[in-house]
Design a protein around this motif. Structure first.
Motif, PDB file in Angstrom:
ATOM      1  N   HIS A 234     -27.971 -32.635 107.541  1.00 11.72           N
ATOM      2  CA  HIS A 234     -28.291 -31.741 106.429  1.00 11.72           C
ATOM      3  C   HIS A 234     -26.991 -31.196 105.839  1.00 11.72           C
ATOM      4  CE1 HIS A 234     -30.032 -28.363 104.182  1.00 11.72           C
ATOM      5  NE2 HIS A 234     -31.188 -29.015 104.271  1.00 11.72           N
ATOM      6  N   GLY A 355     -34.471 -21.586  96.071  1.00 13.07           N
ATOM      7  CA  GLY A 355     -33.997 -22.324  97.232  1.00 13.07           C
ATOM      8  C   GLY A 355     -34.897 -22.094  98.428  1.00 13.07           C
ATOM      9  N   SER A 356     -34.285 -21.791  99.563  1.00 13.66           N
ATOM     10  CA  SER A 356     -35.039 -21.653 100.813  1.00 13.66           C
ATOM     11  C   SER A 356     -35.154 -20.196 101.263  1.00 13.66           C
ATOM     12  CB  SER A 356     -34.353 -22.475 101.904  1.00 13.66           C
ATOM     13  OG  SER A 356     -33.008 -22.071 102.057  1.00 13.66           O
ATOM     14  N   ALA A 359     -38.722 -19.257 102.396  1.00  9.22           N
ATOM     15  CA  ALA A 359     -39.062 -19.918 103.660  1.00  9.22           C
ATOM     16  C   ALA A 359     -38.362 -19.248 104.831  1.00  9.22           C
ATOM     17  CB  ALA A 359     -38.681 -21.398 103.587  1.00  9.22           C
ATOM     18  N   ARG A 360     -37.112 -18.834 104.644  1.00  8.58           N
ATOM     19  CA  ARG A 360     -36.386 -18.169 105.724  1.00  8.58           C
ATOM     20  C   ARG A 360     -37.040 -16.835 106.081  1.00  8.58           C
ATOM     21  NH1 ARG A 360     -32.733 -21.805 104.375  1.00  8.58           N
ATOM     22  NH2 ARG A 360     -30.797 -22.098 105.558  1.00  8.58           N
ATOM     23  N   LEU A 400     -46.118 -22.718 104.454  1.00  6.77           N
ATOM     24  CA  LEU A 400     -45.095 -23.666 104.892  1.00  6.77           C
ATOM     25  C   LEU A 400     -45.682 -25.012 105.303  1.00  6.77           C
ATOM     26  CD1 LEU A 400     -42.774 -21.360 107.060  1.00  6.77           C
ATOM     27  CD2 LEU A 400     -42.518 -22.029 104.663  1.00  6.77           C
ATOM     28  N   THR A 403     -44.646 -28.765 103.942  1.00  7.87           N
ATOM     29  CA  THR A 403     -43.252 -28.760 103.486  1.00  7.87           C
ATOM     30  C   THR A 403     -42.344 -29.184 104.632  1.00  7.87           C
ATOM     31  OG1 THR A 403     -42.741 -26.479 104.134  1.00  7.87           O
ATOM     32  CG2 THR A 403     -43.860 -26.798 102.022  1.00  7.87           C
ATOM     33  N   SER A 404     -41.074 -29.385 104.331  1.00 11.51           N
ATOM     34  CA  SER A 404     -40.123 -29.761 105.380  1.00 11.51           C
ATOM     35  C   SER A 404     -39.956 -28.658 106.413  1.00 11.51           C
ATOM     36  CB  SER A 404     -38.763 -30.108 104.761  1.00 11.51           C
ATOM     37  OG  SER A 404     -38.234 -28.985 104.062  1.00 11.51           O
ATOM     38  N   GLU A 405     -40.226 -27.408 106.011  1.00  9.90           N
ATOM     39  CA  GLU A 405     -40.080 -26.289 106.940  1.00  9.90           C
ATOM     40  C   GLU A 405     -41.154 -26.294 108.031  1.00  9.90           C
ATOM     41  OE1 GLU A 405     -37.570 -24.494 107.111  1.00  9.90           O
ATOM     42  OE2 GLU A 405     -36.615 -24.910 105.183  1.00  9.90           O
ATOM     43  N   ALA A 408     -39.306 -27.217 111.146  1.00 11.36           N
ATOM     44  CA  ALA A 408     -38.065 -26.495 111.434  1.00 11.36           C
ATOM     45  C   ALA A 408     -37.857 -26.365 112.937  1.00 11.36           C
ATOM     46  CB  ALA A 408     -38.096 -25.113 110.784  1.00 11.36           C
ATOM     47  N   HIS A 412     -33.151 -19.901 111.625  1.00 13.37           N
ATOM     48  CA  HIS A 412     -32.173 -19.627 110.563  1.00 13.37           C
ATOM     49  C   HIS A 412     -31.640 -18.191 110.618  1.00 13.37           C
ATOM     50  CE1 HIS A 412     -32.636 -23.438 108.364  1.00 13.37           C
ATOM     51  NE2 HIS A 412     -33.916 -23.366 108.693  1.00 13.37           N
ATOM     52  N   ASP A 470     -28.524 -18.880 108.859  1.00 17.41           N
ATOM     53  CA  ASP A 470     -28.528 -20.274 109.317  1.00 17.41           C
ATOM     54  C   ASP A 470     -28.069 -20.332 110.768  1.00 17.41           C
ATOM     55  OD1 ASP A 470     -28.536 -23.142 109.350  1.00 17.41           O
ATOM     56  OD2 ASP A 470     -28.117 -23.133 107.211  1.00 17.41           O
TER      57      ASP A 470
END
Length: 493
Positions: A234, A355-356, A359-360, A400, A403-405, A408, A412, A470
């Motif tokens: 990533h 952005g993310s 999600a975070r 979520l 989604t790609s999350e 996870a 993060h 992160d």
């Protein structure tokens, strides 16, 4: 004269060629196109060179740590065997150092010398209390693992607890100078950044290095920009590593610049060395900065800006006669730099809610819910086995899903990540280590105007700033870099 001392340590006739050949042997071992006997012969030569000069093996660990997703592979017994290069380098170096110590022990055969060694070991034992606490927390992290995640926990215990501690112990035992540690770290950043920059312009060399064990593409289009991953899975991982090593390279280039202006170096060999070292660090710093830029990681941009500000302010404060005036100037500079970076990040990748970020926030809330149920943590690398709904333990937010999350593997955030992986004892161990680091670095900076310590201070601070949103430690390259920075702050040479 710090710059000339640096040049002399980095340009010693036998050290650099031996380290370079040692690393080259490891590269040959990883080359799948070569015949297996030749690859094994390269590994045997690596072991012999490490036996003669263990520093070369430790340098190889630093240089290959970013390749943890691109291990050397062998086909045999109906399966593919994978060998992470940094792990192979570390284990062989450990074996060679142990062999050297055994030989010396047997040659001495002196009971009083052995007793003196035992007394020294006991006397220094208290200094390693946080290290022992981290190891204990890692063991607890393995015991907390769920059945389907036990293998992952054992692997992470080996990669992120045992081996980084072993690396640090070898650095201390072998007596690796902090100059060489800084040089190896900055060189590792330079080659990783070069791969990323070439990807950005359309030339992908990762296939020549090996097969990447990741599910993502090497170039990711998101928020209207093309983000590169280099050797990682990533773009954020690229930024996380380069923000640290780039800060060190920048500080070392500054060390030379100050020494060059304040004194003249005499002698043809000293002049040649003094010209090579600054050029090396300036190139490494430039490449690392370019790599941070093409990663388009907003956290890495902010971390790099904070690191650059710390380096600039530290230098101004200790080179200015009117320190009070510079203090106000430094505060203004910090505000301008951070505001500029945040403005650039928002311009290129959307507003604060883009952005993310959303999600975070959801991952943080979910992580806190897990910790309320499991105050001792979930165990090493166990977040995925709770977060993924497929395992039946998830508290994931419905938004979520899909989604790609949904997949996870970490929350993060450095505090949540540490608590989930290794519990409150692990958080205490990291806090203890960081307090010692900042005490050592600030002491060197205040007492000796040590700009190498300033570089380590800037690098660690950048890691902490970015770690708020992160990763901070729990991947092999960041773990090795963390302990290398700890060692740099502890040494004066």
């Amino acid at each position: 004269m710090l710059a000339s001392s640096l040049s002399q340590r980095l340009m010693r006739p036998a050290l650099l060629p031996t380290a370079a050949v040692t690393a080259l042997c490891l590269v040959c071992f990883s080359a799948g196109v070569l015949p297996v006997p030749l690859r094994l012969a390269a590994l045997a030569l690596f072991a012999l060179l490490t036996l003669a000069q263990p520093v070369g093996g430790l340098v190889s660990v630093i240089l290959t740590a970013p390749l943890y997703l691109m291990p050397a592979s062998f086909e045999g017994a109906g399966r593919t065997w994978l060998f992470p290069l940094h792990e192979i380098a570390l284990l062989i170096t450990t074996a060679m150092v142990a062999g050297r110590w055994t030989i010396r022990w047997l040659q001495r055969g002196n009971l009083s010398a052995q007793q003196a060694w035992g007394r020294r070991a006991r006397a220094t034992g208290a200094a390693y209390a946080p290290h022992a606490l981290l190891a204990l927390a890692g063991i607890i992290g393995v015991t907390l693992a769920v059945p389907e995640g036990r293998g992952a926990a054992l692997r992470e215990f080996r990669w992120l607890i045992v081996e980084p501690l072993l690396f640090y112990a070898l650095v201390r035992a072998v007596g690796v100078s902090r100059m060489l540690l800084v040089g190896a770290l900055t060189l590792s950043g330079a080659w990783v950044a070069t791969i990323g920059v070439l990807q950005f312009v359309g030339l992908d060399l990762t296939l020549l290095i090996g097969e990447k064990r990741a599910f993502s593409e090497n170039i990711i289009a998101v928020d209207g920009v093309r983000r590169v991953t280099s050797v990682y899975g990533h773009p954020n991982n690229l930024g996380l590593f380069l923000e640290r090593v780039g800060s060190l390279a920048t500080a070392m280039a500054l060390v030379w610049w100050i020494e060059e202006r304040s004194s003249s170096v005499t002698g043809s060999q000293s002049v040649a060395s003094a010209r090579v070292a600054p050029l090396f660090f300036a190139i490494c710093a430039s490449l690392s900065l370019a790599g941070v830029i093409v990663s388009f990681s907003r956290g890495a941009w902010l971390g790099s800006a904070v690191a650059a500000t710390i380096i600039g302010v530290g230098w101004f404060l200790f080179r200015s006669r009117d320190r009070q005036a510079w203090r106000w100037s430094a505060l203004a500079l910090i505000g301008v730099v951070i505001a500029a970076v945040i403005g650039l990040a928002l311009t290129l990748r959307g507003g604060p809610g883009g952005g993310s970020v959303d999600a975070r926030l959801l991952l943080w809330r979910e992580s806190l819910a897990y910790l309320q149920r499991h105050p001792l943590g979930l165990g090493l690398d166990q977040f995925y086995y709770y977060h993924n709904p497929a395992f039946g333990r998830s508290l994931i937010d419905p938004s979520l899903l899909g989604t790609s999350e949904e997949y996870a593997a970490h929350p993060h955030n450095l505090l949540l990540d540490a608590w989930i992986n290794i519990g409150p004892l692990g958080v205490l161990a990291f806090g203890w280590l960081l307090l010692r680091f900042y005490r050592n670095a600030l002491s060197a900076l205040l007492d000796r105007c040590d700009l190498v310590a300033l570089g380590a201070l800037a690098a660690m601070t950048a890691a902490l700033v970015h770690g708020l949103v992160d990763r901070f430690y729990f991947v092999p390259d960041l773990a090795i870099a963390f302990w290398a920075l700890i060692a740099v702050a502890e040494r004066e040479y």
